[in-house]
Write a protein that holds these residues in place. Structure first.
Motif, PDB file in Angstrom:
ATOM      1  N   ARG A  22       0.827  -1.218   0.000  1.00 35.38           N
ATOM      2  CA  ARG A  22       0.000   0.000   0.000  1.00 35.38           C
ATOM      3  C   ARG A  22       0.862   1.270   0.000  1.00 35.38           C
ATOM      4  NH1 ARG A  22      -2.311  -0.036   5.328  1.00 35.38           N
ATOM      5  NH2 ARG A  22      -0.340   0.953   5.794  1.00 35.38           N
ATOM      6  N   ALA A  41      -6.957   0.903  -7.174  1.00 35.17           N
ATOM      7  CA  ALA A  41      -7.669   0.415  -5.992  1.00 35.17           C
ATOM      8  C   ALA A  41      -6.893  -0.782  -5.462  1.00 35.17           C
ATOM      9  CB  ALA A  41      -9.092   0.011  -6.360  1.00 35.17           C
ATOM     10  N   ILE A  42      -7.001  -1.021  -4.165  1.00 29.95           N
ATOM     11  CA  ILE A  42      -6.342  -2.177  -3.544  1.00 29.95           C
ATOM     12  C   ILE A  42      -7.366  -2.952  -2.711  1.00 29.95           C
ATOM     13  CG2 ILE A  42      -4.555  -2.995  -1.945  1.00 29.95           C
ATOM     14  CD1 ILE A  42      -3.009  -0.421  -2.450  1.00 29.95           C
ATOM     15  N   ASP A  43      -7.400  -4.264  -2.926  1.00 26.99           N
ATOM     16  CA  ASP A  43      -8.215  -5.169  -2.108  1.00 26.99           C
ATOM     17  C   ASP A  43      -7.279  -6.101  -1.340  1.00 26.99           C
ATOM     18  OD1 ASP A  43     -10.386  -4.123  -3.516  1.00 26.99           O
ATOM     19  OD2 ASP A  43     -10.358  -5.771  -4.979  1.00 26.99           O
TER      20      ASP A  43
ATOM     21  N   GLU B 100     -11.290  -6.917   2.032  1.00 27.69           N
ATOM     22  CA  GLU B 100     -11.321  -5.595   2.648  1.00 27.69           C
ATOM     23  C   GLU B 100     -10.842  -4.599   1.597  1.00 27.69           C
ATOM     24  OE1 GLU B 100      -8.690  -5.283   6.003  1.00 27.69           O
ATOM     25  OE2 GLU B 100      -8.706  -3.091   5.879  1.00 27.69           O
ATOM     26  N   VAL B 103      -7.725   0.518  -0.484  1.00 27.26           N
ATOM     27  CA  VAL B 103      -7.844   1.798  -1.196  1.00 27.26           C
ATOM     28  C   VAL B 103      -8.983   1.627  -2.195  1.00 27.26           C
ATOM     29  CG1 VAL B 103      -6.763   3.427  -2.792  1.00 27.26           C
ATOM     30  CG2 VAL B 103      -5.402   2.394  -0.961  1.00 27.26           C
TER      31      VAL B 103
END
Lengths: 121, 121
Positions: A22, A41-43, B100, B103
């Motif tokens: 991140r 985007a980050i999951d 989750e 971002v």
């Protein structure tokens, strides 16, 4: 609009430094790709026991660009540097998929989806 | 915030009606889940030859909710109806992952990411 999804398979004993991912890896991609990267985007997989279903991926990022060409032009020259950074947060090799974004965000209404659809390659 | 990703594996001869998926199936999910579904997104694999890498998934949708509990409460009572609709657009069984959202959209700035992070389970 297209979405490049970079998916890191989950398995027992996978090493994955989510903080580095991140705070360092995605900002590196962003800085190298410049304005061709509209956003990312980050999951992250839920903690064990939070979901009934076992996670397929430990983490995924999505890179949003206007077209495949825009992505390749911006990412290509930095591919080696970015790939070289992967060892700093994981020992896994990611699966990469490039998709057409059919609906980006349903809450923003159909007009936006249609606009993006019309711009897709 | 959490993201439920429903991924349909691609393979030779896969039947997948993208129009039905966009125009009927996702609107069905939206109508049944109500306000617990903040929004959804749909990705579709590029046409053959558009990407150098073969696609892993023919289509994917992402359902965004405030929490796993919010998702389960809203989706659970309609799971059978929604699953029953799958045969109307494909013969594949999807892979489901709950993640989750670390971002959500980097272009909206770190404060939004942190706000969502704080709200995640």
């Amino acid at each position: 609009m297209i979405k490049v999804s970079v998916m890191y398979p989950a398995s027992l004993g996978t090493r994955f430094d989510h903080d580095y991912y991140r705070d360092r890896h995605l900002p590196l991609i962003k800085s190298r790709m410049g304005p061709a990267l509209k956003y990312y985007a980050i999951d992250r997989k839920l903690a064990d026991g939070m979901a009934e279903i076992p996670a397929t991926y430990v983490a995924t990022c999505h890179l949003l660009c206007d077209s495949v060409q825009a992505y390749q032009s911006a990412y290509g020259p930095h591919a080696q540097e970015i790939s070289g950074d992967i060892r700093n947060f994981t020992d896994r090799t990611p699966i990469v998929q490039i998709s057409e974004v059919v609906v980006e965000n349903s809450a923003r209404g159909e007009t936006e989806a249609l606009r993006h659809s019309a711009r897709s390659p």
